[in-house]
Motif scaffolding. Structure first.
Motif, PDB file in Angstrom:
ATOM      1  N   ARG A  57      63.118  59.761 -31.177  1.00  0.00           N
ATOM      2  CA  ARG A  57      63.757  58.559 -30.632  1.00  0.00           C
ATOM      3  C   ARG A  57      63.422  58.399 -29.148  1.00  0.00           C
ATOM      4  O   ARG A  57      63.066  57.310 -28.694  1.00  0.00           O
ATOM      5  N   ILE A  58      63.504  59.492 -28.396  1.00  0.00           N
ATOM      6  CA  ILE A  58      63.206  59.440 -26.961  1.00  0.00           C
ATOM      7  C   ILE A  58      61.758  59.046 -26.716  1.00  0.00           C
ATOM      8  O   ILE A  58      61.461  58.182 -25.884  1.00  0.00           O
ATOM      9  N   ILE A  59      60.840  59.655 -27.451  1.00  0.00           N
ATOM     10  CA  ILE A  59      59.415  59.343 -27.276  1.00  0.00           C
ATOM     11  C   ILE A  59      59.160  57.875 -27.603  1.00  0.00           C
ATOM     12  O   ILE A  59      58.485  57.168 -26.850  1.00  0.00           O
ATOM     13  N   LYS A  60      59.698  57.406 -28.711  1.00  0.00           N
ATOM     14  CA  LYS A  60      59.469  56.011 -29.116  1.00  0.00           C
ATOM     15  C   LYS A  60      60.096  55.028 -28.124  1.00  0.00           C
ATOM     16  O   LYS A  60      59.520  53.966 -27.869  1.00  0.00           O
ATOM     17  N   ASN A  61      61.254  55.371 -27.563  1.00  0.00           N
ATOM     18  CA  ASN A  61      61.852  54.505 -26.537  1.00  0.00           C
ATOM     19  C   ASN A  61      60.958  54.430 -25.303  1.00  0.00           C
ATOM     20  O   ASN A  61      60.767  53.357 -24.731  1.00  0.00           O
TER      21      ASN A  61
END
Length: 119
Positions: A57-61
């Protein structure tokens, strides 16, 4: 991007220590009655799932935010093609975006390794 790398390094600690976690999860003969290995493995599994989900989730954000910046800079660049500073900023953001996208590949490798060990 560098703070993202540092954050991911810290967040990948559970994956880095998976063998140790499993070795401490499976009880020795003297502790068989005191520790429920099935429950402990389930908790480890859930911790891995949470860690993998949060990191993805963090990477995609970060990718979404940087993609937006790149898009904006490209649009500005079309209007001001002689702006060298703008071109440098665009290139910098594009490089950052590529590095973040490569983190998704790293994440896949780390996750696969952990699941194989857990299996």
């Amino acid at each position: 991007y560098f703070s993202l790398q540092e954050l991911l390094r810290v967040m990948r600690t559970i994956d880095d220590r998976i063998v140790h976690e499993l070795n401490t999860t499976i009880p020795t003969a003297s502790f068989v009655g005191k520790v429920d290995p099935g429950q402990t493995c389930k908790e480890l599994y859930e911790s891995l799932m949470d860690a993998h989900t949060n990191r993805e989730r963090i990477i995609k954000n970060c990718i979404a935010q940087t993609s937006s910046v790149v898009k904006t800079l490209r649009e500005e660049r079309e209007k001001a093609q002689d702006d060298v500073a703008l071109l440098k900023q665009l290139r910098k953001e594009q490089t950052k975006l590529k590095l973040m996208q490569s983190e998704l590949n790293v994440e896949e490798v780390v996750n696969d390794r952990s699941w194989k060990v857990l299996s």
